[in-house]
Design a protein around this motif. Structure first.
Motif, PDB file in Angstrom:
ATOM      1  N   THR A  26       0.850  -1.181   0.000  1.00  0.00           N
ATOM      2  CA  THR A  26       0.000   0.000   0.000  1.00  0.00           C
ATOM      3  C   THR A  26       0.889   1.235   0.000  1.00  0.00           C
ATOM      4  OG1 THR A  26      -1.636  -1.218   1.296  1.00  0.00           O
ATOM      5  CG2 THR A  26      -1.908   1.172   1.165  1.00  0.00           C
ATOM      6  N   ARG A  92      -8.133  -1.235 -16.407  1.00  0.00           N
ATOM      7  CA  ARG A  92      -9.293  -0.351 -16.306  1.00  0.00           C
ATOM      8  C   ARG A  92      -8.768   1.042 -15.946  1.00  0.00           C
ATOM      9  NH1 ARG A  92     -13.340  -2.097 -11.912  1.00  0.00           N
ATOM     10  NH2 ARG A  92     -12.854  -4.096 -12.855  1.00  0.00           N
ATOM     11  N   GLU A  95      -8.320   3.049 -12.480  1.00  0.00           N
ATOM     12  CA  GLU A  95      -8.970   2.265 -11.432  1.00  0.00           C
ATOM     13  C   GLU A  95      -8.224   0.994 -11.029  1.00  0.00           C
ATOM     14  OE1 GLU A  95     -13.034   1.254 -12.281  1.00  0.00           O
ATOM     15  OE2 GLU A  95     -13.484   3.273 -12.990  1.00  0.00           O
ATOM     16  N   ARG A  96      -7.773   0.193 -12.042  1.00  0.00           N
ATOM     17  CA  ARG A  96      -7.312  -1.158 -11.695  1.00  0.00           C
ATOM     18  C   ARG A  96      -6.455  -1.748 -12.809  1.00  0.00           C
ATOM     19  NH1 ARG A  96     -10.187  -6.015  -9.157  1.00  0.00           N
ATOM     20  NH2 ARG A  96     -10.074  -7.598 -10.746  1.00  0.00           N
ATOM     21  N   THR A 114      -2.808  -7.560  -8.571  1.00  0.00           N
ATOM     22  CA  THR A 114      -3.925  -6.653  -8.778  1.00  0.00           C
ATOM     23  C   THR A 114      -3.591  -5.336  -8.107  1.00  0.00           C
ATOM     24  OG1 THR A 114      -5.501  -8.490  -8.800  1.00  0.00           O
ATOM     25  CG2 THR A 114      -6.401  -6.284  -8.425  1.00  0.00           C
ATOM     26  N   VAL A 116      -5.013  -1.553  -7.356  1.00  0.00           N
ATOM     27  CA  VAL A 116      -6.224  -0.755  -7.300  1.00  0.00           C
ATOM     28  C   VAL A 116      -5.821   0.681  -6.977  1.00  0.00           C
ATOM     29  CG1 VAL A 116      -8.428  -0.408  -6.097  1.00  0.00           C
ATOM     30  CG2 VAL A 116      -7.601  -2.736  -6.564  1.00  0.00           C
ATOM     31  N   GLU A 118      -7.050   4.232  -5.783  1.00  0.00           N
ATOM     32  CA  GLU A 118      -8.143   4.825  -5.021  1.00  0.00           C
ATOM     33  C   GLU A 118      -7.974   6.344  -4.955  1.00  0.00           C
ATOM     34  OE1 GLU A 118      -9.962   4.615  -0.478  1.00  0.00           O
ATOM     35  OE2 GLU A 118      -8.342   3.261  -1.049  1.00  0.00           O
ATOM     36  N   THR A 127      -3.106   0.132  -3.901  1.00  0.00           N
ATOM     37  CA  THR A 127      -2.973  -1.101  -3.136  1.00  0.00           C
ATOM     38  C   THR A 127      -2.767  -2.226  -4.131  1.00  0.00           C
ATOM     39  OG1 THR A 127      -4.448  -0.244  -1.415  1.00  0.00           O
ATOM     40  CG2 THR A 127      -4.073  -2.638  -1.448  1.00  0.00           C
ATOM     41  N   THR A 128      -1.618  -2.870  -4.022  1.00  0.00           N
ATOM     42  CA  THR A 128      -1.275  -3.978  -4.926  1.00  0.00           C
ATOM     43  C   THR A 128      -1.241  -5.265  -4.124  1.00  0.00           C
ATOM     44  OG1 THR A 128       0.058  -2.492  -6.286  1.00  0.00           O
ATOM     45  CG2 THR A 128       0.407  -4.866  -6.578  1.00  0.00           C
TER      46      THR A 128
END
Length: 179
Positions: A26, A92, A95-96, A114, A116, A118, A127-128
């Protein structure tokens, strides 16, 4: 912010759950999601921040779209090379990103990552979550020195997002990252 209010220091948190083969990273950045996301997906920017400063990086391919792939190499001054490759499963915008990650020196240790993005109102938290095949694979990744390289890369990303300046008042003039 520090006690003087002149500098904000973003901490990188790296958590390895003892019961799961995961690493959760994070990190917050002083830039909106679209700028941070672009730094993650534009190969001309990725090459400027990903990995430790002591390594030279070149990108063979970096097609950051759903179904795209990548391969890049980091090189030590002595010529030692470290190759990495993977596939972007989902991209995305802002976003992601879902991708695989393989260090070619350990080809059986493929992870699924993944990231994300935010929106924190002008700032971004990324945050991966990396899922490895086993806890042993995860522990090998951690013991490889990834933590130091990751932290240094994020410091370099802070500098890129800041346009190489420490004065936050000048951030809005950074045309390279906002164009």
């Amino acid at each position: 912010m520090s006690a003087t209010g002149t500098q904000h220091h973003n901490e990188t948190r790296i958590v390895a759950d003892p019961a799961l083969p995961t690493i959760v990273i994070t990190r917050e950045f002083d830039a909106p999601p679209e700028r941070v996301f672009r730094a993650y997906t534009d190969p001309d920017l990725v090459v400027r921040w990903l990995g430790p400063r002591r390594l030279t990086m070149w990108i063979e391919r970096y097609d950051a779209r759903s179904g795209g792939s990548y391969r890049y190499v980091h090189r030590e001054d002595d010529g030692t090379e470290y190759g990495f490759h993977g596939v972007f499963h989902e991209v995305r915008p802002d976003e992601r990103i879902v991708q695989t990650f393989t260090f070619e020196g350990f080809p059986d240790g493929v992870s699924l990552e993944t990231a994300v993005f935010e929106d924190l109102g002008g700032r971004t938290r990324v945050t991966t979550t990396s899922l490895m095949g086993s806890i042993e694979d995860r522990d090998a990744m951690i013991s490889s020195g990834m933590e130091g390289g990751l932290r240094e890369g994020y410091e370099r990303l802070d500098e890129l997002l800041d346009g190489g300046r420490s004065d936050s008042a000048d951030r809005h003039t950074d045309r390279e990252m906002t164009s």
